[in-house]
Design an enzyme around this catalytic site. Sequence first.
Site, mmCIF file in Angstrom:
data_model
loop_
_atom_site.group_PDB
_atom_site.id
_atom_site.type_symbol
_atom_site.label_atom_id
_atom_site.label_comp_id
_atom_site.label_asym_id
_atom_site.label_seq_id
_atom_site.Cartn_x
_atom_site.Cartn_y
_atom_site.Cartn_z
ATOM 1 N N GLY A 1 -11.401 19.471 14.392
ATOM 2 C CA GLY A 1 -11.899 18.272 13.509
ATOM 3 C C GLY A 1 -10.889 18.272 12.430
ATOM 4 O O GLY A 1 -10.526 19.262 11.886
ATOM 5 N N GLN B 1 -9.171 16.780 3.541
ATOM 6 C CA GLN B 1 -8.382 17.792 3.814
ATOM 7 C C GLN B 1 -7.045 17.833 3.748
ATOM 8 O O GLN B 1 -6.252 18.720 3.674
ATOM 9 C CB GLN B 1 -8.785 18.601 5.148
ATOM 10 C CG GLN B 1 -10.249 19.225 5.121
ATOM 11 C CD GLN B 1 -10.449 19.643 6.660
ATOM 12 O OE1 GLN B 1 -11.263 18.919 7.475
ATOM 13 N NE2 GLN B 1 -10.443 20.915 6.764
ATOM 14 N N CYS C 1 -12.604 26.745 9.780
ATOM 15 C CA CYS C 1 -12.033 25.546 8.924
ATOM 16 C C CYS C 1 -10.589 25.491 8.644
ATOM 17 O O CYS C 1 -10.109 26.725 8.226
ATOM 18 C CB CYS C 1 -12.879 25.496 7.661
ATOM 19 S SG CYS C 1 -12.345 23.820 6.817
ATOM 20 N N LEU C 2 -9.787 24.456 8.841
ATOM 21 C CA LEU C 2 -8.460 24.418 8.818
ATOM 22 C C LEU C 2 -8.115 24.642 7.286
ATOM 23 O O LEU C 2 -6.964 25.189 6.863
ATOM 24 C CB LEU C 2 -7.785 23.055 9.212
ATOM 25 C CG LEU C 2 -7.650 22.993 10.790
ATOM 26 C CD1 LEU C 2 -7.181 21.574 11.103
ATOM 27 C CD2 LEU C 2 -7.184 24.100 11.447
ATOM 28 N N HIS D 1 -19.822 19.239 10.629
ATOM 29 C CA HIS D 1 -18.833 20.052 9.853
ATOM 30 C C HIS D 1 -18.168 18.969 9.173
ATOM 31 O O HIS D 1 -17.719 19.100 7.819
ATOM 32 C CB HIS D 1 -18.060 20.860 10.666
ATOM 33 C CG HIS D 1 -16.666 21.795 10.126
ATOM 34 N ND1 HIS D 1 -16.938 22.890 9.669
ATOM 35 C CD2 HIS D 1 -15.604 21.004 9.580
ATOM 36 C CE1 HIS D 1 -15.803 23.545 9.040
ATOM 37 N NE2 HIS D 1 -14.983 22.387 8.839
ATOM 38 N N GLU D 2 -17.474 17.999 9.994
ATOM 39 C CA GLU D 2 -16.400 16.848 9.116
ATOM 40 C C GLU D 2 -17.271 16.125 8.095
ATOM 41 O O GLU D 2 -16.545 15.736 7.186
ATOM 42 C CB GLU D 2 -15.765 16.116 10.132
ATOM 43 C CG GLU D 2 -15.034 17.160 11.052
ATOM 44 C CD GLU D 2 -13.940 18.068 10.671
ATOM 45 O OE1 GLU D 2 -13.520 17.803 9.303
ATOM 46 O OE2 GLU D 2 -13.811 19.303 11.026
ATOM 47 N N HIS E 1 -17.531 17.530 4.786
ATOM 48 C CA HIS E 1 -16.262 17.484 3.993
ATOM 49 C C HIS E 1 -16.391 16.314 3.345
ATOM 50 O O HIS E 1 -15.991 16.070 2.090
ATOM 51 C CB HIS E 1 -15.031 17.389 4.949
ATOM 52 C CG HIS E 1 -14.541 18.756 5.408
ATOM 53 N ND1 HIS E 1 -14.094 19.739 4.101
ATOM 54 C CD2 HIS E 1 -14.359 19.458 6.305
ATOM 55 C CE1 HIS E 1 -13.545 20.580 4.673
ATOM 56 N NE2 HIS E 1 -13.728 20.688 6.001
#
Length: 157
Positions: A46, A51, A90-91, A132-133, A136
């Site tokens: 995701g 991000q 996480c990226l 999770h997203e 963000h």
Amino acid sequence: MAIRNLRLEGDQILSKKSREVEIIDDKLQILIDDMIETMHKYNGVGLAAVQIGILKRVIVIDLYDDKGPLVLINPVILKTKGEHEVDEGCLSFPNKFAKVLRPEEVVAEYTDRNGKRMKVKAKDLLAQAICHEVDHLEGQVFMDKILPGTLEYVDQD
């Protein structure tokens, strides 16, 4: 389409709240395509627009199944069910992994890239990715939620 630069740990933008998307135009479609390409480049499940430095309520998710990427604009989690411990990364926090508590199931409402309001009932990895997203978009990162003593640093040589 283009690969966008990821915003990484310590970048102040990751703690900012994203704004609602007002109009779905060509610029937004390019952003969505770039987000999908960037997520795939870094093997992510995701990616939220924040991000890559864009404070818009847009997320993309790909479970690498036959359904292809899911695009959620202005997503809202309506219901959650259950809770379980999951491994998460996480990226924006490369090579860091930890356990967090996430709902087992979620129901979310969102606008798709064609402007249609939709609902998705998700469980397991998809439910985890949506939570999770959406975090963000609220300026929260998984590092804020990790279970004490579970953070691991994995060197990716």
